[in-house]
Write a protein that holds these residues in place. Structure first.
Motif, short mmCIF file in Angstrom:
data_model
loop_
_atom_site.label_atom_id
_atom_site.label_comp_id
_atom_site.label_asym_id
_atom_site.label_seq_id
_atom_site.Cartn_x
_atom_site.Cartn_y
_atom_site.Cartn_z
N SER A 1 56.71 43.61 69.40
CA SER A 1 56.48 43.45 70.88
C SER A 1 55.34 42.50 71.15
O SER A 1 55.11 42.32 70.81
N SER A 2 55.32 42.01 71.90
CA SER A 2 53.97 41.33 72.98
C SER A 2 53.58 42.06 73.25
O SER A 2 52.27 41.94 74.48
N VAL B 1 47.01 42.53 73.16
CA VAL B 1 45.72 42.56 73.13
C VAL B 1 44.86 43.60 73.94
O VAL B 1 44.16 44.27 74.78
N ALA B 2 45.87 45.08 73.80
CA ALA B 2 45.75 46.33 74.09
C ALA B 2 44.72 46.88 73.38
O ALA B 2 44.14 46.55 72.37
N VAL C 1 45.37 47.55 67.10
CA VAL C 1 44.02 46.06 65.48
C VAL C 1 45.48 45.54 65.60
O VAL C 1 46.34 45.82 65.25
N TYR C 2 44.84 43.87 66.06
CA TYR C 2 45.57 42.98 65.78
C TYR C 2 46.61 41.88 64.66
O TYR C 2 45.32 42.58 63.60
N GLY C 3 47.30 42.18 64.63
CA GLY C 3 47.76 42.39 62.61
C GLY C 3 48.33 40.68 62.12
O GLY C 3 48.99 40.34 61.03
N MET C 4 47.03 40.43 62.99
CA MET C 4 46.82 39.00 61.38
C MET C 4 45.86 38.73 60.61
O MET C 4 44.51 39.22 60.86
N LEU D 1 49.67 33.55 76.30
CA LEU D 1 49.04 33.60 76.63
C LEU D 1 47.04 33.67 76.48
O LEU D 1 46.90 33.68 76.19
N PRO D 2 47.56 35.44 77.07
CA PRO D 2 46.51 36.31 76.84
C PRO D 2 45.96 36.05 74.81
O PRO D 2 44.87 36.87 74.86
N GLU D 3 46.81 36.80 74.45
CA GLU D 3 47.01 36.58 72.96
C GLU D 3 45.99 35.53 72.80
O GLU D 3 45.16 35.84 71.65
#
Length: 311
Positions: A80-81, A85-86, A90-93, A179-181
């Motif tokens: 989900s979105s 940015v929480a 960890v950002y999964g890229m 947009l925040p992401e």
């Protein structure tokens, strides 16, 4: 065998994650009884049994399931979105930078990137980070996606309603949830203007970022940075400068990468070198959703990163 529970496996992303994992040699999918899908205790049991739980849920439902995971100490990959940015996620890229793969491998909570942000961030982040583009610049992003990116209601509309638009722009309130992401992970000071559109085709995505270059910057320099940044990446290809590598050339289309985990980047410049377009093409359901999710699962579970990421 590692065990994965897909919470929301009947949704668009959930179905594609499951379809990829069916043939995964090292992962077993465990499923909830459809009659118990709202049973909190049954969901808790499966999360405790699984090595990783994948959330393919609406944002509010994802928050509720994460609360259970926190109570039980379970590992979660959230598609989900709501957590992109929480803090504590960890950002999964994996291609974001040199440390990202290790962070994903070790994380309890990983947020799967959005489809549009995947292409945008891969284009902008290295150019901003290395100073070729200004972090405080004002950027515009134009993009189009297949209708499957809009979820069940939009899919039903396009597949049952002959009056569905061939092409339609949306997000005109300038408050798109991506947009925040995009801003955070592209390292931008200002929120970009983001103009997304939907087309009358199921899968595929094309992103374009127009730029006016100053201070002697050139399209060739931007292209060289992208090429060197992703030279060792299996899922990111940078095409030759000013060349359209598309079966529909000279047109650049959203098509050709359906059901893959690939992203194709390109840089085009005018003859005077001052006008540039950065382009990214990917499958909104592949690298933009379920393909990336399986790539992240492989990293979290210690599997080979490219196992079962493509249909």
């Amino acid at each position: 065998m590692k065990k994965v529970f897909i919470d929301g496996e009947t949704g668009t992303t959930g179905l594609q994650v499951r379809e990829r994992l069916v043939n995964h040699p090292e992962i077993e999918v465990i499923s909830i009884d459809p009659e118990k899908k709202r049973d909190v205790e049954e969901k808790r049991r499966l999360m405790k049994e699984a090595d990783v739980t994948v959330l393919c849920l609406p944002d509010d439902a994802a928050k509720d399931t994460v609360a259970l995971a926190q109570e039980e100490g379970c590992r979660v990959l959230d598609a989900s979105s709501v957590h992109r940015v929480a803090e504590g996620w960890v950002y999964g890229m994996a291609e974001l930078d040199q440390s990202q793969r290790q962070q994903i491998q070790q994380a309890q909570f990983v947020s799967n990137p959005g489809c549009y942000p995947t292409g945008i961030i891969l284009l902008l982040k290295p150019l901003v980070e290395q100073g070729l583009l200004a972090a405080d610049g004002h950027y515009t992003v134009n993009a189009i996606s297949g209708y499957t990116g809009g979820g069940k209601q939009l899919i039903e509309r396009y597949e049952s309603d002959e009056t569905a638009p061939t092409y339609a722009t949306y997000g005109l309130n300038f408050k798109h949830k991506h947009l925040p992401e995009i801003q955070k992970w592209s390292q931008l000071t200002h929120t970009p203007i983001f103009i997304p559109s939907v087309g009358d085709f199921a899968q595929g995505m094309l992103i374009s970022i127009p730029l006016t270059l100053t201070n002697g910057m050139t399209g060739e320099a931007l292209h060289q940075v992208l090429t060197s940044t992703y030279a060792a990446e299996s899922f990111v290809t940078v095409h030759p400068f000013n060349e359209v590598k598309d079966s529909h050339a000279p047109f650049l289309t959203p098509h050709g990468l359906e059901n893959t985990n690939q992203v194709e980047l390109a840089v085009f410049a005018s003859e005077d070198g001052q006008s540039v377009v950065l382009s990214a093409k990917l499958d909104n359901l592949g690298k933009g959703a379920s393909g990336a999710a399986v790539q992240n699962l492989n990293l979290m579970l210690g599997c080979q990163e490219d196992l079962a990421v493509e249909l």
